[in-house]
Design an enzyme around this catalytic site. Structure first.
Site, mmCIF file in Angstrom:
data_model
loop_
_atom_site.group_PDB
_atom_site.id
_atom_site.type_symbol
_atom_site.label_atom_id
_atom_site.label_comp_id
_atom_site.label_asym_id
_atom_site.label_seq_id
_atom_site.Cartn_x
_atom_site.Cartn_y
_atom_site.Cartn_z
ATOM 1 N N LYS A 250 6.733 -11.154 4.462
ATOM 2 C CA LYS A 250 7.479 -9.944 4.821
ATOM 3 C C LYS A 250 7.161 -9.460 6.241
ATOM 4 C CE LYS A 250 7.883 -8.421 -0.008
ATOM 5 N NZ LYS A 250 7.710 -7.292 -0.969
ATOM 6 N N TYR B 150 17.794 -7.777 -3.016
ATOM 7 C CA TYR B 150 17.075 -6.876 -3.927
ATOM 8 C C TYR B 150 18.017 -6.090 -4.858
ATOM 9 C CZ TYR B 150 12.369 -7.546 -1.923
ATOM 10 O OH TYR B 150 11.143 -8.059 -1.538
ATOM 11 N N PHE C 82 12.789 3.533 -4.489
ATOM 12 C CA PHE C 82 12.287 2.921 -3.252
ATOM 13 C C PHE C 82 13.268 1.931 -2.617
ATOM 14 C CE2 PHE C 82 10.417 0.526 -6.873
ATOM 15 C CZ PHE C 82 10.878 -0.759 -6.599
ATOM 16 N N ARG D 128 2.811 -16.389 -8.061
ATOM 17 C CA ARG D 128 2.646 -14.969 -8.443
ATOM 18 C C ARG D 128 1.149 -14.626 -8.515
ATOM 19 N NH1 ARG D 128 6.867 -11.308 -8.246
ATOM 20 N NH2 ARG D 128 5.422 -10.033 -9.433
ATOM 21 N N THR E 283 1.558 -6.231 -7.261
ATOM 22 C CA THR E 283 2.475 -5.557 -6.330
ATOM 23 C C THR E 283 1.741 -4.490 -5.520
ATOM 24 O OG1 THR E 283 4.196 -5.852 -8.009
ATOM 25 C CG2 THR E 283 4.684 -4.333 -6.194
ATOM 26 N N ARG F 174 -2.176 -10.516 -1.351
ATOM 27 C CA ARG F 174 -1.957 -9.075 -1.213
ATOM 28 C C ARG F 174 -3.273 -8.309 -1.075
ATOM 29 N NH1 ARG F 174 3.148 -8.708 -5.424
ATOM 30 N NH2 ARG F 174 4.815 -8.719 -3.860
ATOM 31 N N ASN G 221 3.711 -5.057 1.280
ATOM 32 C CA ASN G 221 2.725 -5.875 0.578
ATOM 33 C C ASN G 221 2.795 -7.359 0.926
ATOM 34 O OD1 ASN G 221 5.051 -6.442 -0.767
ATOM 35 N ND2 ASN G 221 4.399 -5.672 -2.763
ATOM 36 N N HIS H 204 6.685 -11.912 -0.937
ATOM 37 C CA HIS H 204 7.544 -11.893 -2.133
ATOM 38 C C HIS H 204 7.430 -13.249 -2.813
ATOM 39 C CE1 HIS H 204 11.097 -11.566 -4.729
ATOM 40 N NE2 HIS H 204 11.283 -12.836 -4.412
ATOM 41 N N GLU I 60 17.345 -17.016 -6.051
ATOM 42 C CA GLU I 60 16.749 -16.618 -4.759
ATOM 43 C C GLU I 60 16.704 -17.796 -3.776
ATOM 44 O OE1 GLU I 60 13.009 -14.745 -5.700
ATOM 45 O OE2 GLU I 60 13.989 -13.021 -6.637
HETATM 46 P P1 ADP Z 1 6.993 -7.772 -6.820
HETATM 47 O O1 ADP Z 1 7.307 -8.008 -5.363
HETATM 48 O O2 ADP Z 1 5.523 -7.821 -7.099
HETATM 49 O O3 ADP Z 1 7.794 -8.652 -7.751
HETATM 50 P P2 ADP Z 1 8.813 -5.611 -7.594
HETATM 51 O O4 ADP Z 1 9.807 -6.678 -7.900
HETATM 52 O O5 ADP Z 1 8.519 -4.611 -8.666
HETATM 53 O O6 ADP Z 1 7.408 -6.251 -7.146
HETATM 54 O O7 ADP Z 1 9.276 -4.789 -6.313
HETATM 55 C C1 ADP Z 1 9.867 -5.448 -5.211
HETATM 56 C C2 ADP Z 1 9.246 -4.903 -3.943
HETATM 57 O O8 ADP Z 1 9.590 -3.538 -3.815
HETATM 58 C C3 ADP Z 1 7.711 -4.899 -3.902
HETATM 59 O O9 ADP Z 1 7.153 -6.148 -3.547
HETATM 60 C C4 ADP Z 1 7.437 -3.850 -2.873
HETATM 61 O O10 ADP Z 1 7.644 -4.317 -1.535
HETATM 62 C C5 ADP Z 1 8.513 -2.806 -3.200
HETATM 63 N N1 ADP Z 1 8.035 -1.807 -4.170
HETATM 64 C C6 ADP Z 1 7.771 -1.983 -5.482
HETATM 65 N N2 ADP Z 1 7.358 -0.845 -6.073
HETATM 66 C C7 ADP Z 1 7.357 0.098 -5.092
HETATM 67 C C8 ADP Z 1 7.031 1.486 -5.040
HETATM 68 N N3 ADP Z 1 6.632 2.137 -6.136
HETATM 69 N N4 ADP Z 1 7.135 2.120 -3.861
HETATM 70 C C9 ADP Z 1 7.569 1.475 -2.748
HETATM 71 N N5 ADP Z 1 7.895 0.163 -2.721
HETATM 72 C C10 ADP Z 1 7.783 -0.520 -3.863
HETATM 73 MG MG MG Z 2 9.851 -8.771 -8.038
#
Ligand code: ADP
Ligand code: MG
Length: 139
Positions: free
Chosen positions: A10, A50, A58, A86, A92, A103, A113, A116, A127
């Protein structure tokens, strides 16, 4: 089972010159990089990627962040690649990520973070196809 998964390094990580270190961790975990490119997403492209999060509070901030600088997208291949990556990424929220994960090491906060990774076989396929065509993936 040999699987493929989509990885994105990212903008927070590319901005800090962490691409090489993250790719090194990926390769050291035994995952093979079978496609790789650096691109800058438009807001529309980030929103498309997304879509599953479109109703989350968010979403707007996340898609702004994902367009704030270049990203490095790649296809990773290996035994249980989806779950393996993962695990390597960590939680996350970096405050909850385990030692030794990407992370834990590099993420700035729950949004910025650093990486992805696809979360299922079905999403991995969607994807990968979002970013790469067949000719760009070298098995
Ligand atoms: P992951 O990337 O671990 O699969 P998610 O699919 O839940 O997590 O979320 C996608 C992305 O959205 C996260 O990697 C992060 O960049 C952002 N994100 C997730 N939860 C939050 C939050 N509570 N506040 C701000 N950004 C968030
Ligand atoms: Mg995800």
């Amino acid at each position: 089972m040999v699987e493929r998964t989509l990885s994105i390094i990212k903008p927070d990580a590319t901005a800090r010159n962490l691409t090489g270190e993250i790719l090194k961790m990926i390769e050291e975990a035994g995952l093979k990089i079978v496609a790789l490119k650096k691109i800058k997403l438009t807001k529309e492209q980030a929103e498309g990627f997304y879509q599953v999060h479109k109703d989350k509070p968010f979403f707007d901030s996340l898609t702004d962040f994902m367009t704030s600088g270049p990203v490095v997208v790649s296809v990773l291949e290996g035994e249980n690649a989806i779950e393996k990556y993962r695990k390597l990424m960590g939680a996350t929220n970096p405050a909850k990520a385990e030692e030794g994960t990407i992370r834990k090491k590099f993420a700035l906060d729950i949004e910025k973070n650093s990486v992805h990774g696809s979360d299922s076989k079905e999403n991995a396929e969607i994807e990968i196809n979002y970013f790469f065509n067949k000719l760009e993936i070298v098995g």
